[in-house]
Scaffold this motif. Structure first.
Motif, mmCIF file in Angstrom:
data_model
loop_
_atom_site.group_PDB
_atom_site.id
_atom_site.type_symbol
_atom_site.label_atom_id
_atom_site.label_comp_id
_atom_site.label_asym_id
_atom_site.label_seq_id
_atom_site.Cartn_x
_atom_site.Cartn_y
_atom_site.Cartn_z
ATOM 1 N N HIS A 47 4.941 -118.333 13.871
ATOM 2 C CA HIS A 47 4.065 -116.978 13.420
ATOM 3 C C HIS A 47 2.846 -117.355 14.247
ATOM 4 N N LEU A 50 0.222 -120.202 14.229
ATOM 5 C CA LEU A 50 0.865 -121.466 14.624
ATOM 6 C C LEU A 50 1.208 -121.594 16.052
ATOM 7 N N ILE A 53 -2.061 -122.170 17.822
ATOM 8 C CA ILE A 53 -2.459 -123.643 17.641
ATOM 9 C C ILE A 53 -1.673 -124.376 18.641
ATOM 10 N N ALA A 105 1.229 -127.479 10.695
ATOM 11 C CA ALA A 105 1.334 -126.986 9.426
ATOM 12 C C ALA A 105 1.790 -128.098 8.632
ATOM 13 N N THR A 106 1.609 -127.885 7.320
ATOM 14 C CA THR A 106 1.616 -129.127 6.332
ATOM 15 C C THR A 106 3.272 -129.585 6.171
ATOM 16 N N PRO A 107 4.182 -128.647 6.032
ATOM 17 C CA PRO A 107 5.538 -129.215 5.565
ATOM 18 C C PRO A 107 5.906 -130.021 6.828
ATOM 19 N N ALA A 125 -4.106 -128.286 11.581
ATOM 20 C CA ALA A 125 -4.323 -127.183 10.712
ATOM 21 C C ALA A 125 -3.559 -127.221 9.383
ATOM 22 N N THR A 127 -4.134 -127.527 5.450
ATOM 23 C CA THR A 127 -4.914 -126.963 4.502
ATOM 24 C C THR A 127 -5.646 -128.109 3.771
ATOM 25 N N VAL A 229 -3.372 -118.412 3.181
ATOM 26 C CA VAL A 229 -2.907 -118.925 4.585
ATOM 27 C C VAL A 229 -1.476 -119.645 4.205
ATOM 28 N N ASP A 230 -0.413 -118.850 4.133
ATOM 29 C CA ASP A 230 0.928 -119.663 3.780
ATOM 30 C C ASP A 230 1.855 -119.165 4.768
ATOM 31 N N ASN A 231 2.486 -120.134 5.242
ATOM 32 C CA ASN A 231 3.388 -119.927 6.647
ATOM 33 C C ASN A 231 4.517 -118.899 6.338
ATOM 34 N N ALA A 234 2.991 -115.617 6.134
ATOM 35 C CA ALA A 234 2.630 -115.248 7.612
ATOM 36 C C ALA A 234 3.706 -114.813 8.587
ATOM 37 N N ALA A 255 -5.557 -115.298 7.097
ATOM 38 C CA ALA A 255 -5.628 -115.737 8.585
ATOM 39 C C ALA A 255 -5.923 -114.356 9.324
ATOM 40 N N MET A 258 -2.623 -112.449 10.494
ATOM 41 C CA MET A 258 -1.888 -111.628 9.677
ATOM 42 C C MET A 258 -2.811 -110.222 9.483
ATOM 43 N N TYR A 271 -7.649 -119.795 15.453
ATOM 44 C CA TYR A 271 -6.738 -121.152 15.467
ATOM 45 C C TYR A 271 -6.380 -121.710 16.859
HETATM 46 N N1 TRP Z 1 -2.741 -124.315 7.039
HETATM 47 C C1 TRP Z 1 -1.293 -124.107 7.087
HETATM 48 C C2 TRP Z 1 -0.588 -125.270 6.517
HETATM 49 O O1 TRP Z 1 -1.429 -126.186 6.064
HETATM 50 C C3 TRP Z 1 -0.788 -123.746 8.383
HETATM 51 C C4 TRP Z 1 -1.532 -122.448 8.956
HETATM 52 C C5 TRP Z 1 -2.393 -122.459 10.001
HETATM 53 C C6 TRP Z 1 -1.343 -121.357 8.697
HETATM 54 N N2 TRP Z 1 -2.826 -121.375 10.425
HETATM 55 C C7 TRP Z 1 -1.972 -120.464 9.290
HETATM 56 C C8 TRP Z 1 -0.316 -120.786 7.775
HETATM 57 C C9 TRP Z 1 -1.920 -119.099 9.432
HETATM 58 C C10 TRP Z 1 -0.368 -119.179 7.598
HETATM 59 C C11 TRP Z 1 -1.231 -118.395 8.381
HETATM 60 O O2 TRP Z 1 0.653 -125.365 6.350
#
Ligand code: TRP
Length: 330
Positions: A47, A50, A53, A105-107, A125, A127, A229-231, A234, A255, A258, A271
């Motif tokens: 998305h 990311l 980034i 991103a986290t996952p 990035a 959270t 901010v949810d992947n 997004a 974000a 979005m 980002y």
């Molecule tokens: N912060 C999100 C995470 O920890 C990753 C992320 C960065 C993100 N920018 C975003 C998610 C914009 C959705 C939209 O996974």
């Protein structure tokens, strides 16, 4: 660490051989080739935020003198939001003995961290590094993981939503339960809304296939919608935006990208800049620093983003102060 310094030295040597331009230099170059510094980059899903980034990381590495195909080799892989892909990519990077792994991103960061406690990992990035189980203390990571956290200004974002719908009684919140990053933000959002006496209606999904149904149902029950901010959300933003248009439902997101894809407004990070910050940390690792001594950094300078086209479609006025403060209007 020693290995990395050796690699840098040998790369310097290659340069010298080149300058001499002797016939034997060519074979020296090919011999040295496997010693190129390896940077593995794994992105959770596709998305725009990311992707921004990723661009920032590569540009900053280049600016720091690490250029893909010249003195570093970047292996960029996208997990397509799939846990087993993430595991395959992570173990590949570990088996190839990457010099640094960047996880966007986290996952993605969680997947890589579960494959190695040795190779330096930079989370991009993330959270909340602590809730994600990636570091114990953001000031003193202590292990092989550090990075840049993009904890969103959730309360400020809710305030923006409430400016659009000052009389709202029920606010909907939607997120994906596989994302700890979202859980943290949703908790803050709920506590804040509750403190204002506003009811929250929460809907969760486990993957992007559920988004259409979940948001359609939620849209009928609430006066405004907040998406953190949810992947997963997004990556489904065009769908979400269409539902909000049909229901004339005011929506604020976590974000900027979005918002650009069809939400009212937000206060959020750029980002691409976050990516550059990550690239700088990755360069420090390549220079021999140890993640255990590198405090987690924070994304900086959130700005106001507004989508006037979307506001016109759902027929809502944009508060004057927001218009004036806006950094970007779509
Ligand atoms: N912060 C999100 C995470 O920890 C990753 C992320 C960065 C993100 N920018 C975003 C998610 C914009 C959705 C939209 O996974």
């Amino acid at each position: 660490m020693k290995k990395r310094i050796m690699k840098l030295l040998s790369l310097g040597m290659v340069g010298v051989f080149f300058a001499g331009c002797s016939a034997s230099a060519a074979s020296d170059v090919s011999k040295e080739k496997d010693d190129t510094l390896k940077v593995g980059i794994v992105q959770y899903v596709e998305h725009q935020s990311l992707d921004d980034i990723y661009r920032g990381i590569v540009d900053e590495l280049t600016a720091e003198g690490y250029e893909d195909g010249i003195n570093i080799e970047i292996d960029y892989q996208n997990g397509q939001g799939d846990q087993s892909n993430l595991k395959t990519i992570s173990s590949k990077f570990v088996n190839e003995n990457s010099d640094v792994i960047v996880a966007i991103a986290t996952p993605a960061a969680q997947a890589v961290a579960s494959e190695t406690t040795e190779i330096p990992i930079i989370g991009a990035a993330i959270t909340d590094m602590v809730s994600a189980g990636l570091v114990e203390d953001i000031k003193q990571p202590g292990g092989n993981v550090t990075g840049v956290s993009d904890m969103a200004p959730v309360e400020e974002q809710i305030d923006i939503l409430m400016q659009f719908v000052p009389n709202a009684k029920k606010i909907g919140i939607a997120y994906c339960t596989n994302e700890v990053n979202s859980e943290v933000q949703v908790k803050t959002a709920c506590d804040y809304l509750e403190s204002k006496g506003i009811e929250t209606v929460i809907t969760t999904v486990t993957n992007s296939n559920d988004v259409l149904q979940a948001i359609s149902t939620l849209a009928e029950k609430v006066d405004g919608l907040y998406i953190p901010v949810d992947n997963t959300m997004a990556s489904a933003m065009p769908t979400i935006s269409t539902i909000c248009e049909e229901n004339k439902l005011p929506i604020v997101t976590g974000a900027a990208a979005m918002v650009e894809q069809g939400a009212l407004a937000t206060s959020a990070f750029d980002y691409y800049d976050t990516g550059k910050q990550v690239g700088k940390m990755a360069a420090r690792i390549l220079e021999g620093e140890n993640p255990k001594d590198m405090p987690v950094e924070l994304s900086k300078d959130n700005k106001i983003y507004i989508n006037k086209t979307f506001a016109d479609i759902i027929g809502i006025e944009i508060p004057k102060n927001l218009m004036e403060e806006a950094y970007e209007i779509y």
